[in-house]
Design an enzyme around this catalytic site. Structure first.
Site, PDB file in Angstrom:
ATOM      1  N   ARG A  59     121.276  35.409  15.476  1.00  0.00           N
ATOM      2  CA  ARG A  59     120.615  34.775  16.603  1.00  0.00           C
ATOM      3  C   ARG A  59     119.178  34.360  16.276  1.00  0.00           C
ATOM      4  NH1 ARG A  59     122.576  36.867  21.446  1.00  0.00           N
ATOM      5  NH2 ARG A  59     123.596  38.037  19.805  1.00  0.00           N
ATOM      6  N   THR A  60     118.375  35.318  15.817  1.00  0.00           N
ATOM      7  CA  THR A  60     116.960  35.025  15.624  1.00  0.00           C
ATOM      8  C   THR A  60     116.763  34.019  14.488  1.00  0.00           C
ATOM      9  OG1 THR A  60     116.442  37.234  16.405  1.00  0.00           O
ATOM     10  CG2 THR A  60     114.697  36.075  15.245  1.00  0.00           C
TER      11      THR A  60
ATOM     12  N   LYS B 210     116.817  43.143  -7.156  1.00  0.00           N
ATOM     13  CA  LYS B 210     116.407  43.482  -8.517  1.00  0.00           C
ATOM     14  C   LYS B 210     115.126  44.304  -8.530  1.00  0.00           C
ATOM     15  CE  LYS B 210     118.443  39.154 -10.078  1.00  0.00           C
ATOM     16  NZ  LYS B 210     118.076  37.746 -10.284  1.00  0.00           N
TER      17      LYS B 210
ATOM     18  N   ARG C  98     111.692  38.885   8.906  1.00  0.00           N
ATOM     19  CA  ARG C  98     112.409  39.977   9.597  1.00  0.00           C
ATOM     20  C   ARG C  98     112.561  41.079   8.557  1.00  0.00           C
ATOM     21  NH1 ARG C  98     116.796  40.906  13.272  1.00  0.00           N
ATOM     22  NH2 ARG C  98     115.465  39.773  14.714  1.00  0.00           N
TER      23      ARG C  98
ATOM     24  N   HIS D 118     108.619  42.568  18.122  1.00  0.00           N
ATOM     25  CA  HIS D 118     109.425  41.367  17.953  1.00  0.00           C
ATOM     26  C   HIS D 118     108.797  40.368  18.918  1.00  0.00           C
ATOM     27  CE1 HIS D 118     112.547  38.606  17.306  1.00  0.00           C
ATOM     28  NE2 HIS D 118     113.608  39.306  17.639  1.00  0.00           N
TER      29      HIS D 118
END
Lengths: 423, 306
Positions: free
Chosen positions: B58-59, B86, B108, B136
């Site tokens: 969604r975001t 890595k 995020r 958020h």
């Protein structure tokens, strides 16, 4: 070599506090008194406007060797120690491999001898691999040179194992050191649980995680009669319980670190990983309680928990960054802030860096008595300077005190009558 | 007034005026998404990188659409197909992205403070699209946008945030945003899900859902993270749902016309009954629609395209 330290104020806690000269011959203290005559071949150290003290003893450092030499080595740690006025350091066993057997202890002592700077006294593990299950060969560790036992950052959670360790240590008169943390209560936490952790959205470690283990350890010390030493107290609850336990005659000593009386959880704001340590920085009320504990003697010792980490390790997301800061080279001016605030007299502050740690671990160091090894620090209490991590002797730079303007500087350090550091 | 921030890392440092400016800017972009040709040239030639260290549909999609509708070039970068596996550090990854001249990095990350760490190390603008339990901010802004659309006024609006507040970045951002614009905020849930001192952030704490819902204008349900059952936060999903699930019956305790919000994805039948999620009161899909407009507004303000 013969050395005369002239013109300073000698503070040898409980013995001397006033203007005096110190004469060192063949590595030992030969005389302490006013206006000593310099023997013909003596090197003169001018200590005018300085204090002359027994070398400091740090009961809690991490020298990282073997295993983590990129953070610190025994040689670099010892160099850092003498630059901070410490002539003896007790190194925790959480190396790789862990110091749970005599060969590791011997390795550490050999490296320390080769470095030839500070005395290094290893602290052996309580349990094999510090896994908290089976006792390490504590008798062997003692014979090889360990001065105490601890599983430090991997505290013994099983109370029966801890009880057995305490009972067993009695035969060797070894203090059992515990980093008091209930690992279930603290799981996942990376700072103090409080308003700041709520605001930052970081998982917290409640003060209770320390308090419940302090309570357990005091109960076990009472049960067994063993010598208990509590590492880096950080909470008001701990101080209260230790005070009460001492009043009842339980054999317990305790230490506090400069960061726990200098800083609060607020220092974490901005996700400052240099303010990430374990136990975490707590609240203002806890800081006051630590100071009161230092003032009334509940807390015997100031130790640094010197915990070097590489720059890239601290330049991570807060939760991923390792715990701890370097402390050896900043301890003296930070301790002096307690004197300036009136929490401690200068003599009491010196005692918490010298005679008290010696007593807690049963070390013969920490005094300027005639005949003692000439481990001596010349320092001042008034010189202003700015803490610059780039100038540290330690391999690591992780300190929250970078850029702080402080007062009081170590100018000369002698170990066994040999000058090992000059500013 | 103008928006003086280079990054959007959290709601906490914003003023009420700045929040209103974002909402007003979003207003002008909402119309774009309704057009036949859903595109304006405001960010033409700019590069936006979506750097997502946690799975999100969604975001990430919302940011991608927002950037594309502003004509920016968009790159999606997620750890499963990057050098992060890595062992590269967050800062090194970000510096590499920056070296490709990214103007905006949308991050995020599972660690609280990751956006702040990133912003301190790169020259690009950073938008926090969720960092651990911390914040958020664009979610709170789109929630406010949706509220303003439906309720007009924030002053005196009573909002109940229900569920696992302790582990919710959506809750933290909304608590800051709603209290700044003058709404009354209640938090409702078991104490295992309430962080230390939550009332000192200007909220009222309710242990009981019925009491918490009485007379509110807005109900924000938080997603129950089902994997937390083993962490002793609640005994069973069944009991949680019985005590803290929003049902049609409980919805009646709120003011008539109360709105039901949810940041998604919803657990139907757990924190919210299916009929409530699909009811007239639910503005859950409006939130999604408005998300694009609000993110367009933020991208526009941060790139100084104004």
């Amino acid at each position: 070599m013969t050395i005369l330290i002239r013109g300073g104020r000698v503070i040898d806690p409980g013995r001397v506090n006033g203007p005096a000269d110190v004469l060192i011959e063949r590595g030992k203290i030969a005389a302490v008194g006013p206006k000593l005559k310099a023997p013909a071949d003596a090197k003169i150290l001018d200590a005018t406007n300085h204090v002359v003290l027994p070398g400091f003893i740090d009961l809690h450092v991490h020298l990282r060797e073997p295993g983590f030499e990129y953070k610190e080595t025994i040689a670099s740690g010892a160099a850092s120690a003498v630059a901070g006025g410490f002539t003896a350091v007790c190194c925790m066993p959480n190396t790789n491999p862990i110091n749970d057997n005599q060969s590791i202890t011997e390795f550490i002592l050999e490296k320390a001898r080769a470095a030839g700077l500070a005395h290094v006294f290893p602290v052996g593990a309580i349990t094999k691999g510090s896994e908290g299950k089976e006792l390490a060969e504590i008798g062997d560790l003692r014979r090889a040179g360990c001065v105490a036992i601890s599983d430090d950052g991997l505290p013994v959670m099983n109370s029966l194992v801890m009880r057995r360790a305490m009972e067993y240590a009695i035969a060797f008169d070894l203090p059992v050191v515990d980093h008091c943390e209930d690992l279930h209560l603290s799981e996942g936490g990376c700072m103090n649980e409080g308003l700041v952790s709520t605001q930052l959205g970081l998982p917290g470690v409640p003060a209770a995680a320390e308090d419940v283990m302090v309570a357990r350890n005091l109960a076990l010390a009472e049960l067994t009669g063993a010598r208990l030493h509590l590492a880096h107290l950080s909470t008001a609850g701990s101080v209260r319980m230790v005070r009460e336990a001492k009043a009842r005659g339980i054999k317990v000593t305790a230490e506090a670190c400069p960061h726990h009386f200098m800083l609060t959880e607020e220092a974490v704001c901005g996700y400052n990983t240099h303010a990430k340590m374990n136990p975490p920085l707590r609240t203002w009320a806890d800081v006051q309680a630590i100071k009161e504990g230092l003032r009334d003697g509940t807390i015997d010792v100031i130790a640094t928990d010197h915990a070097p980490h590489a720059t890239q390790e601290k330049q991570q997301e807060f939760a991923a960054a390792p715990n701890g800061i370097v402390g050896l080279e900043t301890a003296w001016p930070l301790t002096l802030t307690l004197v300036e605030e009136g929490v401690l007299t200068l003599e009491a502050a010196v005692a918490k860096l010298t005679t008290e740690p010696a007593k807690a671990f049963g070390l013969k160091n920490g005094s300027l008595a005639v005949g003692a090894d000439a481990d001596v620090v010349i320092a001042n209490v008034q010189e202003p300077w700015e803490i610059d991590p780039a100038r540290f002797r330690s391999k690591s730079r992780n300190t929250p005190f970078a850029g702080w303007k402080v007062k009081g500087r170590v100018t000369t350090t002698l170990v066994g009558g040999k000058i090992v550091y000059e500013a | 007034m103008s928006f003086k921030h280079k990054h959007l890392l959290s709601i906490a440092p914003l003023s009420a005026e700045e929040i209103m400016l974002v909402l007003e800017t979003a207003d002008s972009f909402k119309e774009v998404s309704g057009r036949e040709i859903k595109k304006v040239p405001a960010l033409r030639g700019k590069t936006v990188v979506n750097l997502f260290f946690e799975p999100s549909t969604r975001t990430r999609t919302s940011f991608e659409l927002a950037a594309k509708r502003l004509s920016a070039d968009v790159i999606n970068f997620s750890p499963s197909n990057s050098s992060v596996v890595k062992g590269e550090t967050l800062l090194d990854t970000a510096r590499n992205i920056e070296a490709m001249q990214a103007d905006v990095i949308v991050l995020r990350h599972p660690a609280a403070g990751a956006a702040e760490t990133l912003a301190s190390g790169v020259k690009s603008s950073v938008i926090n699209a969720g960092d651990g339990w911390h914040e958020h901010p664009t979610q709170a802004l789109l929630d406010l946008y949706t509220l303003r659309e439906k309720k007009r006024e924030f002053k005196g609006l009573r909002v109940a945030i229900v569920g696992d507040v302790a582990h919710s970045r959506v809750a933290r951002s909304n608590i800051h945003a709603l209290t700044k614009v003058g709404a009354e905020v209640r938090v409702v849930g078991p104490r295992t899900m309430m962080p230390y001192g939550i009332e000192r952030l200007g909220t009222r704490l309710y242990d009981n859902l019925e009491e918490g819902l009485r007379g509110v204008d807005v109900i924000m349900m938080l997603r129950l993270q089902l994997e937390r059952q083993g962490r002793a936060l609640f005994p069973t999903i069944r009991e949680y749902s019985r005590l803290y699930g929003l049902t049609a019956e409980r919805l009646k305790l709120a003011e008539p016309g109360a709105l039901v919000m949810h940041p998604g994805p919803i657990n139907r039948g757990v924190e919210i009954a299916p009929d409530v999620a699909d009811s007239f009161s639910s503005v859950i899909l409006d939130q999604v629609t408005n998300g694009v407009a609000v993110r367009m507004g933020i991208l526009y303000l941060l790139t100084g395209a104004n």
